[in-house]
Design a protein around this motif. Structure first.
Motif, PDB file in Angstrom:
ATOM      1  N   LYS A 162      -0.383  12.781  -0.942  1.00 47.19           N
ATOM      2  CA  LYS A 162       0.367  11.499  -0.599  1.00 47.19           C
ATOM      3  C   LYS A 162       0.425  11.410   0.789  1.00 47.19           C
ATOM      4  O   LYS A 162       0.365  10.242   1.287  1.00 47.19           O
ATOM      5  CB  LYS A 162       1.890  11.567  -1.299  1.00 47.19           C
ATOM      6  N   VAL A 163       0.734  12.648   1.437  1.00 46.38           N
ATOM      7  CA  VAL A 163       0.751  12.630   2.934  1.00 46.38           C
ATOM      8  C   VAL A 163      -0.366  12.086   3.641  1.00 46.38           C
ATOM      9  O   VAL A 163      -0.623  11.441   4.527  1.00 46.38           O
ATOM     10  CB  VAL A 163       1.519  13.701   3.520  1.00 46.38           C
ATOM     11  N   ARG A 213      -1.375   9.059   5.795  1.00 45.92           N
ATOM     12  CA  ARG A 213      -2.014   9.161   7.205  1.00 45.92           C
ATOM     13  C   ARG A 213      -3.255   8.451   7.253  1.00 45.92           C
ATOM     14  O   ARG A 213      -3.463   7.721   8.365  1.00 45.92           O
ATOM     15  CB  ARG A 213      -2.352  10.625   7.276  1.00 45.92           C
ATOM     16  N   TRP A 214      -4.131   8.529   6.191  1.00 42.67           N
ATOM     17  CA  TRP A 214      -5.476   7.582   6.345  1.00 42.67           C
ATOM     18  C   TRP A 214      -5.104   6.061   6.464  1.00 42.67           C
ATOM     19  O   TRP A 214      -5.608   5.355   7.014  1.00 42.67           O
ATOM     20  CB  TRP A 214      -5.834   7.931   5.135  1.00 42.67           C
ATOM     21  N   LEU A 215      -3.884   5.651   5.560  1.00 41.07           N
ATOM     22  CA  LEU A 215      -3.380   4.327   5.774  1.00 41.07           C
ATOM     23  C   LEU A 215      -3.163   4.069   7.089  1.00 41.07           C
ATOM     24  O   LEU A 215      -3.684   2.831   7.676  1.00 41.07           O
ATOM     25  CB  LEU A 215      -2.429   3.989   4.742  1.00 41.07           C
ATOM     26  N   VAL A 216      -2.305   4.361   7.785  1.00 39.75           N
ATOM     27  CA  VAL A 216      -2.067   4.390   9.040  1.00 39.75           C
ATOM     28  C   VAL A 216      -3.250   4.468  10.165  1.00 39.75           C
ATOM     29  O   VAL A 216      -3.160   3.494  11.145  1.00 39.75           O
ATOM     30  CB  VAL A 216      -1.080   5.628   9.529  1.00 39.75           C
ATOM     31  N   MET A 262       0.942  -1.136   0.095  1.00 43.93           N
ATOM     32  CA  MET A 262       0.085   0.010   0.052  1.00 43.93           C
ATOM     33  C   MET A 262       0.979   1.328  -0.023  1.00 43.93           C
ATOM     34  O   MET A 262       0.440   2.214  -0.571  1.00 43.93           O
ATOM     35  CB  MET A 262      -0.811   0.204   0.934  1.00 43.93           C
ATOM     36  N   ILE A 263       2.093   1.310   0.750  1.00 46.53           N
ATOM     37  CA  ILE A 263       2.911   2.599   0.968  1.00 46.53           C
ATOM     38  C   ILE A 263       3.597   2.808  -0.610  1.00 46.53           C
ATOM     39  O   ILE A 263       3.654   3.864  -0.993  1.00 46.53           O
ATOM     40  CB  ILE A 263       3.785   2.496   1.804  1.00 46.53           C
ATOM     41  N   LYS A 264       3.722   1.792  -1.243  1.00 47.22           N
ATOM     42  CA  LYS A 264       4.566   1.745  -2.554  1.00 47.22           C
ATOM     43  C   LYS A 264       3.362   2.082  -3.523  1.00 47.22           C
ATOM     44  O   LYS A 264       3.896   2.928  -4.426  1.00 47.22           O
ATOM     45  CB  LYS A 264       4.980   0.269  -2.942  1.00 47.22           C
ATOM     46  N   LYS A 265       2.222   1.875  -3.309  1.00 45.02           N
ATOM     47  CA  LYS A 265       1.117   2.381  -4.371  1.00 45.02           C
ATOM     48  C   LYS A 265       0.934   3.854  -4.019  1.00 45.02           C
ATOM     49  O   LYS A 265       1.021   4.478  -5.105  1.00 45.02           O
ATOM     50  CB  LYS A 265      -0.055   1.722  -3.879  1.00 45.02           C
ATOM     51  N   PHE A 266       1.010   4.237  -2.722  1.00 45.45           N
ATOM     52  CA  PHE A 266       0.780   5.606  -2.661  1.00 45.45           C
ATOM     53  C   PHE A 266       1.933   6.395  -3.222  1.00 45.45           C
ATOM     54  O   PHE A 266       1.877   7.528  -3.664  1.00 45.45           O
ATOM     55  CB  PHE A 266       0.779   6.082  -1.152  1.00 45.45           C
ATOM     56  N   GLU A 267       3.261   6.041  -3.136  1.00 40.74           N
ATOM     57  CA  GLU A 267       4.496   6.464  -3.600  1.00 40.74           C
ATOM     58  C   GLU A 267       4.506   6.929  -5.235  1.00 40.74           C
ATOM     59  O   GLU A 267       4.757   7.642  -5.772  1.00 40.74           O
ATOM     60  CB  GLU A 267       5.618   5.786  -3.258  1.00 40.74           C
TER      61      GLU A 267
END
Length: 361
Positions: free
Chosen positions: A15-16, A20-23, A1-6
């Motif tokens: 992106k931030v 934040r939503w993911l966390v 998921m982080i890679k997807k956001f990047e």
């Protein structure tokens, strides 16, 4: 998921927010949490993106923010604690860090000498530990005593050759060392130890030239760092020389309208003002101002910075009417962006007060 956001084609702000939503979706599984926001340039730009005090969702956690502009750090209160590391770590912390990476039977006095040679600065110590440990892991006998001998005799190039021989990924790590040196230079600059700042910036610059080539953006950054120190020490012609080289690299690699180009133009404008070349100063500050407006929008705090710079030059030339106009516009932007009680607002008010004093108003 982080890679997807990047990989998403959206702004850094978005992106931030997505991160934040993911966390936040994972918070219910955690007893506590820690967020580290490293090397912030403008605290006001990112504070709204972070978890807010009083939000019931974000409980049982802490945020650590590292920032170079100490003026932007909030005052200590129930929820904030400001810790300065400009004086380095204490002796116990230095000893523990060095001991952790020490293979040989080094006595306490030797490790203490290493920490003081590196001014007890965390990044410099970490870089040294990383260097020594990686050389030893490559089956190369290298002790802290040898490190100090090389350090004092300025034979870093011999150390580098040994590292390259045993470590195929060294060039990337070599650049990391340059980054640590630049961060150390910032500490020396802020504490007004300008000779030391020049020394470590020049070492970083040589490493970057060898590893990245003479026309890399990191080389330009180190040139600008050196220029700022030369400016502070009154060596204006040397400052112009290195800032012009940085500007040339930025324009060549990033194009004429990049925000880094504006930063180099702004640096040159400041130096030309000090040398009394006001026409040049105005020319460079106006170019920087136009780039910032295009890149950041007309009401950005960096735009206010260029407006104030132009106002100061017009004060020097006695054109007080124009100076007032630029300072008033800067003040308006800063009040909107930072609030009426920010330190930058106070600086703009001081600038206006200076002009009115000159005019007898």
């Amino acid at each position: 998921m982080i890679k997807k956001f990047e990989d998403e084609n959206c702004s850094i702000t978005d992106k931030v927010k997505n991160l934040r939503w993911l966390v936040s979706t994972r918070l219910k599984f955690w007893q506590n949490w820690l967020i580290i926001v490293d090397n912030v340039v403008q605290l006001g730009k990112i504070s709204s993106l972070l978890p807010q005090v009083g939000d019931p969702m974000w409980i049982n956690g802490q945020i650590i923010v590292t920032i170079q502009n100490t003026d932007a750090a909030p005052q200590d209160d129930e929820f904030n604690k400001h810790i300065s590391i400009r004086n380095g770590m204490n002796d116990r912390e230095c000893f523990q860090l060095l001991k952790h990476y020490t293979i040989e039977n080094a006595d306490d006095q030797l490790l203490n000498e290493v920490s003081h040679a590196l001014d007890r600065q965390p990044l410099a110590l970490a870089a040294a530990c990383y260097y020594v440990s990686r050389v030893n892991k490559a089956n190369c006998s290298f002790t802290w005593k040898q490190y100090l001998e090389k350090f004092y005799s300025e034979e870093e190039e011999n150390m580098d050759a040994t590292f390259v021989k045993f470590n195929s990924v060294y060039p990337r790590n070599h650049v990391d060392v340059a980054g640590s040196l630049n961060n150390l230079g910032i500490v020396f600059y802020e504490t007004r130890n300008y000779d030391k700042a020049i020394e470590v910036y020049e070492k970083a610059l040589e490493i970057q030239k060898q590893s990245l080539g003479p026309n890399h953006v990191d080389v330009a950054a180190s040139l600008n760092n050196l220029g700022l120190v030369f400016y502070k020490t009154g060596n204006y012609y040397k400052a112009i020389e290195v800032h012009e080289k940085a500007l040339e690299i930025h324009q060549q690699l990033l194009g004429p309208n990049h925000i880094y180009v504006a930063a180099s133009l702004n640096n040159l404008g400041n130096v030309f003002e000090k040398t009394g070349n006001y026409d040049k100063a105005i020319e460079f500050h106006k170019k920087a101002l136009e780039i910032k407006k295009q890149s950041l929008g007309p009401n950005h705090v960096d735009v206010a910075g260029s407006l104030n710079s132009l106002g100061k030059v017009y004060i020097d030339t006695g054109n007080y009417h124009k100076a007032i106009g630029f300072h008033e516009k800067a003040l308006e932007i800063q009040k909107q962006s930072l609030g009426p009680n920010h330190v930058d607002v106070a600086a703009s008010l001081n600038n206006l007060g200076l002009v009115f004093k000159k005019t007898g108003n």
